[in-house]
Design a protein around this motif. Sequence first.
Motif, short mmCIF file in Angstrom:
data_model
loop_
_atom_site.label_atom_id
_atom_site.label_comp_id
_atom_site.label_asym_id
_atom_site.label_seq_id
_atom_site.Cartn_x
_atom_site.Cartn_y
_atom_site.Cartn_z
N GLY A 236 -1.27 15.13 16.26
CA GLY A 236 -0.01 15.83 16.49
C GLY A 236 1.18 14.91 16.65
O GLY A 236 2.33 15.36 16.52
N ILE A 237 0.96 13.62 16.89
CA ILE A 237 2.10 12.70 16.97
C ILE A 237 2.87 12.69 15.67
O ILE A 237 4.08 12.41 15.65
CB ILE A 237 1.66 11.27 17.34
N SER A 238 2.21 12.97 14.57
CA SER A 238 2.89 12.98 13.27
C SER A 238 3.40 14.37 12.89
O SER A 238 4.08 14.51 11.87
CB SER A 238 1.96 12.46 12.18
N ASP A 239 3.06 15.38 13.66
CA ASP A 239 3.67 16.71 13.47
C ASP A 239 5.04 16.77 14.11
O ASP A 239 5.83 17.66 13.81
CB ASP A 239 2.78 17.80 14.12
N ASP A 240 5.30 15.86 15.02
CA ASP A 240 6.57 15.80 15.72
C ASP A 240 7.70 15.64 14.68
O ASP A 240 7.69 14.72 13.86
CB ASP A 240 6.56 14.60 16.67
N LYS A 241 8.67 16.54 14.71
CA LYS A 241 9.71 16.53 13.68
C LYS A 241 10.60 15.29 13.74
O LYS A 241 11.22 14.91 12.74
CB LYS A 241 10.55 17.81 13.77
N ALA A 242 10.67 14.66 14.92
CA ALA A 242 11.42 13.40 15.01
C ALA A 242 10.65 12.28 14.31
O ALA A 242 11.25 11.42 13.64
CB ALA A 242 11.68 13.04 16.46
N VAL A 243 9.34 12.27 14.44
CA VAL A 243 8.51 11.25 13.78
C VAL A 243 8.52 11.44 12.27
O VAL A 243 8.50 10.47 11.50
CB VAL A 243 7.07 11.29 14.34
N CYS A 244 8.58 12.69 11.83
CA CYS A 244 8.63 13.01 10.40
C CYS A 244 9.74 12.23 9.69
O CYS A 244 9.60 11.82 8.54
CB CYS A 244 8.82 14.51 10.22
N ALA A 245 10.84 12.02 10.39
CA ALA A 245 11.98 11.32 9.79
C ALA A 245 11.64 9.88 9.40
O ALA A 245 12.32 9.28 8.56
CB ALA A 245 13.16 11.33 10.75
N PHE A 246 10.59 9.31 10.01
CA PHE A 246 10.22 7.92 9.76
C PHE A 246 9.15 7.76 8.68
O PHE A 246 8.78 6.63 8.37
CB PHE A 246 9.73 7.26 11.06
N VAL A 247 8.67 8.85 8.10
CA VAL A 247 7.59 8.73 7.11
C VAL A 247 8.00 7.89 5.90
O VAL A 247 7.20 7.08 5.42
CB VAL A 247 7.05 10.11 6.69
N PRO A 248 9.23 8.02 5.36
CA PRO A 248 9.60 7.11 4.27
C PRO A 248 9.47 5.64 4.66
O PRO A 248 9.05 4.80 3.84
CB PRO A 248 11.06 7.50 3.99
N ASP A 249 9.79 5.30 5.91
CA ASP A 249 9.64 3.92 6.39
C ASP A 249 8.16 3.54 6.47
O ASP A 249 7.79 2.40 6.19
CB ASP A 249 10.29 3.75 7.75
N MET A 250 7.32 4.51 6.86
CA MET A 250 5.87 4.25 6.90
C MET A 250 5.33 3.94 5.50
O MET A 250 4.49 3.05 5.32
CB MET A 250 5.13 5.46 7.46
N ILE A 251 5.79 4.69 4.51
CA ILE A 251 5.34 4.49 3.13
C ILE A 251 5.68 3.07 2.66
O ILE A 251 4.85 2.37 2.08
CB ILE A 251 5.95 5.56 2.20
N LYS A 252 6.89 2.64 2.95
CA LYS A 252 7.30 1.28 2.56
C LYS A 252 6.51 0.23 3.34
O LYS A 252 6.11 -0.81 2.79
CB LYS A 252 8.80 1.11 2.80
N TYR A 253 6.27 0.49 4.62
CA TYR A 253 5.61 -0.48 5.50
C TYR A 253 4.13 -0.66 5.13
O TYR A 253 3.65 -1.80 5.02
CB TYR A 253 5.74 0.00 6.94
N TYR A 254 3.42 0.45 4.96
CA TYR A 254 1.97 0.36 4.73
C TYR A 254 1.60 0.21 3.25
O TYR A 254 0.62 -0.44 2.91
CB TYR A 254 1.26 1.60 5.28
N LEU A 255 2.35 0.84 2.37
CA LEU A 255 1.97 0.88 0.95
C LEU A 255 2.85 0.00 0.08
O LEU A 255 2.53 -0.19 -1.11
CB LEU A 255 2.04 2.34 0.44
#
Length: 483
Positions: free
Chosen positions: A322-341
Amino acid sequence: MNSILENYEVKDNTFDEVIMELKKKNSYYHGVMDKFSEMEKNEFKSLNEAAKLSFLNQGVTYALYTKEKSEEQIFPFDLVPRIINHDEWEVLERGVIQRNTALNMFIHDVYNDGKILKDKVVPAELIKSSVHYCKSMEGFSPPKNIYCHISGTDLIRHSDGNYYILEDNLRSPSGVSYVLINRQAMTRVIPKIFNNTPVEAVSDYCEELLKALWGVANKPLGEIFCALLTPGAYNSAYFEHTYLAQKMGIELVEGRDLFVENDKVYLKTIGKKIQVDVLYRRIDDAYLDPEVFKADSMLGVPGLMRAYLKGNITIVNAPGTGISDDKAVCAFVPDMIKYYLDEEPILNNVPTYICEKPEELKYVLENIEKLVVKPVDLSGGYGVCICDQMSKAELDVLKEKIKANPREFIAQPKMMLSTHSTFIEESEQFEARHIDLRTFTLMGGDKPFVLKGGLTRTALTKGSLIVNSSQGGGSKDTWVIKE
């Protein structure tokens, strides 16, 4: 113009998917809409009633919640399908796989090394302050490092014609049964229209879901026992729970049907006890295990987390996602994609202002009448404030709520969801209604699987941007055209 759309009205600055597609010579909408135009109104109404009767006979219902009560209703279904061409779908599919791959890597990182937090790509305090952060998961890695085996990614199409990610649903996303039932209804009620269009199948979903469950078990194939954990018959998604369990051929259980012995989970039976290897849970973390979460929960299984952390059972989806269901965390997913992939995101987020950030809070408070404000933790369309529809007094109250607890809110520009031709029973006319799309991604099998079509949700109230079934929305069958 197709005859059933002669009096069809589309608002300015709105992307209507039917109208835009009918401008193309090779669109499959031409054949579909022409077939509907050939029908007399009474014939169409008769087909519409047949679809509703099909849903009623199968018990396809949902709970519609109001301030006064909740009512069980037939799930509203519209016979006019949404059509997505192959090339368009291929981009969406790659985009949601990329996104869910990064999200799984993020959740594993957060509960283990925490590199993305140490590198300050995602604020540590944002994650640790989430109500869904699960301390019990620290230092634990589930089979294949998969936390979100089943995810529902919500997308919208804006007035610019582009798709945007609205939010992720990673705890126990619902709605896939409606995709499967919608398709059955279409093939029964309008077989000639369906059979004349090369549509990708959706019937393989339950088989792929079962493979995903098998893929994260710690036993050889043939020895694996799976069960679906439901809160019970009063849950709004109970139809889906029973439907999926039946289609997969696995046991449908409530917490009272299971017990833990020697850190292993068993199904209560009259004869020999049966060990459960994979538990597809459809209840929230808080109710899973009264020894770890809510002590007064009657829905979970005492000792379940102990068995899970010792590797004796796999829980799908994992606790703490659920930490990733948090709508504030959702805003950082593009950064996660760049960071991990080390990749650019294939699909963009809806722009999001995080109210916990002082500079973004200032912008939100000064421009609130242009924005949509959402609680970070609620789903189903609850708590969403479309601010240009609110009075000054209401906006003043909302501002005070945000200032009092900025962590609990995000804001987004008002995105004009695309519209689609929808038959409205009250007017007996085809009218434009706003829609979104929930895609379903499975991880755990040999490779990621995305259901070809997903759930198109429809806001049945004229002008409304809230599509959720819990607030009176309906759905359409989504046709992905074969290559």
